[in-house]
Design a protein around this motif. Structure first.
Motif, short mmCIF file in Angstrom:
data_model
loop_
_atom_site.label_atom_id
_atom_site.label_comp_id
_atom_site.label_asym_id
_atom_site.label_seq_id
_atom_site.Cartn_x
_atom_site.Cartn_y
_atom_site.Cartn_z
N PRO A 30 0.82 -1.20 -0.08
CA PRO A 30 -0.25 0.35 0.05
C PRO A 30 0.78 1.63 -0.01
CG PRO A 30 0.41 -1.10 2.03
CD PRO A 30 0.48 -1.97 0.77
N TYR A 31 0.03 2.26 -0.08
CA TYR A 31 0.83 3.78 0.07
C TYR A 31 1.55 4.39 0.57
CZ TYR A 31 1.87 8.99 -0.74
OH TYR A 31 2.29 10.07 -1.32
N ALA A 32 1.04 3.27 2.40
CA ALA A 32 1.18 3.48 3.51
C ALA A 32 3.48 3.12 3.51
CB ALA A 32 1.07 3.51 4.76
N ALA A 33 3.32 1.65 2.55
CA ALA A 33 4.54 1.24 2.90
C ALA A 33 5.18 1.76 1.82
CB ALA A 33 4.16 0.03 2.62
N ILE A 34 5.42 2.24 0.53
CA ILE A 34 6.24 2.39 0.03
C ILE A 34 6.16 3.38 -1.49
CG2 ILE A 34 7.42 0.46 -0.58
CD1 ILE A 34 5.29 0.34 -3.77
N GLY A 35 4.73 4.37 -0.78
CA GLY A 35 5.05 5.47 -1.22
C GLY A 35 4.53 5.91 -2.94
N VAL A 36 4.04 7.13 -3.57
CA VAL A 36 3.77 6.89 -4.40
C VAL A 36 3.96 6.04 -5.52
CG1 VAL A 36 5.24 7.49 -5.20
CG2 VAL A 36 3.68 8.34 -6.37
N ALA A 37 5.07 4.40 -5.23
CA ALA A 37 5.02 3.77 -6.79
C ALA A 37 3.94 2.59 -6.40
CB ALA A 37 6.76 2.61 -6.06
N ALA A 38 3.05 2.55 -4.55
CA ALA A 38 1.63 1.83 -4.77
C ALA A 38 0.90 2.07 -5.90
CB ALA A 38 1.14 2.00 -3.18
N PRO A 39 0.56 3.49 -6.37
CA PRO A 39 -0.78 3.40 -7.31
C PRO A 39 0.05 3.72 -8.57
CG PRO A 39 0.08 5.88 -6.36
CD PRO A 39 0.66 4.65 -5.40
N ALA A 40 1.21 3.64 -8.82
CA ALA A 40 2.24 3.21 -9.30
C ALA A 40 1.56 1.71 -10.32
CB ALA A 40 3.30 4.37 -9.97
N LEU A 41 1.83 1.13 -9.47
CA LEU A 41 1.78 -0.35 -9.77
C LEU A 41 0.77 -0.79 -10.14
CD1 LEU A 41 4.42 -2.36 -6.56
CD2 LEU A 41 4.53 -1.83 -9.41
N ILE A 42 -1.22 -0.34 -9.74
CA ILE A 42 -2.10 -0.27 -9.60
C ILE A 42 -1.76 0.16 -10.38
CG2 ILE A 42 -4.26 -0.14 -9.14
CD1 ILE A 42 -3.43 -1.49 -7.22
N LEU A 43 -1.53 1.44 -10.76
CA LEU A 43 -1.69 1.89 -12.71
C LEU A 43 -1.20 0.44 -13.98
CD1 LEU A 43 -2.86 3.98 -14.60
CD2 LEU A 43 -1.04 5.13 -14.30
N LEU A 44 0.34 0.41 -13.30
CA LEU A 44 0.64 -0.24 -14.15
C LEU A 44 -0.23 -1.89 -14.70
CD1 LEU A 44 3.43 -1.72 -16.35
CD2 LEU A 44 4.38 -2.72 -13.77
N ALA A 45 -0.51 -2.41 -13.46
CA ALA A 45 -1.25 -3.86 -13.44
C ALA A 45 -3.10 -3.40 -14.16
CB ALA A 45 -2.20 -4.02 -11.76
N ARG A 46 -3.55 -2.17 -14.04
CA ARG A 46 -4.70 -1.48 -14.50
C ARG A 46 -4.77 -1.68 -16.31
NH1 ARG A 46 -9.22 -3.02 -14.00
NH2 ARG A 46 -10.06 -1.26 -14.57
N LEU A 47 -3.87 -0.76 -16.55
CA LEU A 47 -2.71 -0.53 -18.37
C LEU A 47 -2.65 -2.35 -18.57
CD1 LEU A 47 -0.42 2.18 -17.57
CD2 LEU A 47 -3.02 2.11 -18.53
N ILE A 48 -2.47 -3.59 -17.69
CA ILE A 48 -1.71 -4.67 -18.81
C ILE A 48 -2.99 -5.44 -18.57
CG2 ILE A 48 -0.48 -7.03 -18.31
CD1 ILE A 48 1.72 -5.19 -16.71
N GLN A 49 -4.45 -5.27 -17.75
CA GLN A 49 -5.03 -5.59 -17.51
C GLN A 49 -6.31 -4.92 -19.17
OE1 GLN A 49 -7.17 -4.23 -13.33
NE2 GLN A 49 -6.46 -6.56 -13.04
N GLY A 50 -5.85 -4.23 -19.12
CA GLY A 50 -7.22 -3.14 -20.06
C GLY A 50 -6.15 -3.63 -21.65
N PHE A 51 -4.92 -3.49 -21.59
CA PHE A 51 -3.99 -4.52 -23.44
C PHE A 51 -4.99 -5.45 -22.82
CE2 PHE A 51 -1.29 -6.33 -25.36
CZ PHE A 51 -0.97 -5.07 -27.05
N ALA A 52 -4.82 -6.23 -22.19
CA ALA A 52 -5.19 -7.96 -22.76
C ALA A 52 -7.14 -8.01 -22.85
CB ALA A 52 -5.17 -8.44 -21.36
N THR A 53 -7.51 -6.90 -22.24
CA THR A 53 -8.80 -7.25 -21.87
C THR A 53 -9.38 -6.69 -23.31
OG1 THR A 53 -9.14 -7.30 -19.84
CG2 THR A 53 -11.02 -7.40 -21.36
#
Length: 441
Positions: free
Chosen positions: A106-129
């Motif tokens: 989560p954000y509390a653990a790694i800061g801005v990298a947390a939402p960046a990981l979620i965004l990356l996952a969503r982009l991969i999901q969007g591409f695949a789907t």
């Protein structure tokens, strides 16, 4: 696959498409159900829950920006290398996206990298789907026996409904089984872990799919024209496809994906009960989809689509107004069941109807472009738009207004299905596998 293929083999092939499709969509959908928790953990905004929610829903929509890109590239891949190869690649990409979400701190653990990981996952999901709908629809329709394309095509959206049903059940399970602190601490990951554990089953089943006879036949023929020219010659069908997809994707993301959170935030209804009502409504949708696909093989695609979408347009405002007057789980369930019955009637005919508009060699690409543009513009950002409209207007009826805007577009698409030039064009452009009964729209 020849017409002599055994019934057992056909069932196995359909099961592979359904299970794989459901797994692809499950993780995409569960993010929508868990948006409230994810917004707090990954998108904190100095205690402003509304801003956090907007950021999370915007990230949900960001995945849809990649869908046209994935749709084009994976659509071309499916039209060049085959439906089976594309479906296997799509499953692998979605597996990677699920893994990223499961492991993201989560954000509390790694800061801005947390939402960046979620965004990356969503982009991969969007591409695949982005490539899933067209590839699996083309596969199912092309392997269908004569006179059963509506039924076989409907299994594609049956798989999507099954994913929503499973996601709603998992949402209800974690909501009932864990306290809010537990849910925010770790239990929100459980639905994603469930999807990750089932991924190997989908990969194995898609590995053992058989390529469709229609694609094998088409791939042996010399290319009549470049892909771009082939698409240009099918622009009418692509616009019709986009119009037909718009109301379904709007209903999908407004009534199905966002409704539990919407009912909880807007009307104060218990979230776990809203998920339970969602589960019942989606079960109805799941059952209605193949029934309406079967029915469309007998009376045509167009009458069912015009009737069901027309009824939704007439009923959507009164239903939401009725729910707003005295909010309750009973009324929420009634609204969702009525909408799901009508949407189920639409879901069955659509896959076959849009497949019948295109020849084999450009079918996956053309459907991917039209489908993903419609979903990106009218579905992916629907939760964001409805949230924004509700906050700015102060009206609980914002979802109804949005659906009233989208439904007439679908009616126009259904009306265009009767165009004689489109029906004749299927056969003249060489879609040999669909030549029988192509005009039954």
């Amino acid at each position: 696959m020849s017409l002599e293929t055994s019934s057992r083999s056909r069932i196995q092939q359909v099961a592979a498409a359904i299970i794989g499709n459901a797994l692809e969509w499950y993780d995409f959908i569960i993010y929508g159900f868990m948006t409230g928790v994810i917004s707090k953990l990954f998108f904190p905004a100095d205690g402003n829950e509304y801003i956090s929610l907007l950021l999370a829903t915007a990230t949900f929509g960001a995945g849809f920006v990649m869908r046209p890109v994935g749709g084009v590239l994976l659509g071309v891949y499916a039209d060049r290398k085959g439906r089976k190869a594309a479906l296997q690649l799509i499953m692998g990409l979605m597996s990677l996206a699920i893994l990223i979400i499961v492991l993201a701190p989560p954000y509390a653990a790694i800061g801005v990298a947390a939402p960046a990981l979620i965004l990356l996952a969503r982009l991969i999901q969007g591409f695949a789907t982005g490539g899933e709908y067209a590839s699996s629809t083309a596969f199912l329709v092309e392997m269908a026996p004569p006179g059963k394309r509506g039924l076989y095509g409907s299994w594609q959206l049956f798989g999507q409904s099954l994913a929503v049903l499973t996601g709603a059940a998992m949402g209800a399970l974690v909501s009932y089984g864990f306290t809010p602190p537990q849910l925010e601490a770790w239990a929100w990951r459980l639905p994603f872990v469930f999807g990750l554990l089932i991924v190997p089953v989908g990969l194995w089943m898609r590995r053992h799919m058989e390529e469709t006879e229609a694609f094998v036949h088409a791939s042996r023929q010399p290319a009549a024209e470049p892909l771009v020219l082939g698409l240009a010659g099918n622009m009418g069908g692509m616009w019709t496809t986009l119009a037909l997809i718009v109301p379904g994707t709007a209903v999908f993301y407004v009534v199905l994906i966002s409704m539990p959170g919407y009912a909880s935030r807007q009307f104060g209804l218990p979230l776990e009960q809203a998920f339970a009502a969602q589960t019942v409504a989606v079960a109805v949708l799941t059952l209605m989809t193949p029934l309406s696909g079967w029915w469309s093989d007998r009376i045509g695609r167009r009458p069912i689509l015009l009737g069901a979408q027309g009824m939704m347009l007439l009923l959507v405002y009164p239903l939401f107004w009725w729910l707003e007057q005295t909010p309750s789980i009973t009324r929420l369930l009634a609204v969702q069941v009525i909408m799901c019955v009508l949407q189920g009637l639409c879901n069955g005919p659509v896959p076959a109807a849009v497949s019948e508009l295109f020849p084999v060699k450009v079918r996956s690409t053309a459907m991917s472009i039209s489908y993903n543009l419609a979903v990106m513009l009218f579905g992916g950002f629907a939760p964001f738009i409805v949230t924004l409209l509700t906050q700015r207007s102060g009206s609980s009826l914002a979802p109804a207004f949005y659906l009233m805007f989208c439904l007439p577009i679908g009616l126009l698409g259904a009306y265009r299905l009767r165009a004689p030039a489109q029906n004749a064009g299927i056969e003249s452009r060489g879609a040999a596998s669909l030549s029988e009964g192509a005009g039954r729209v």
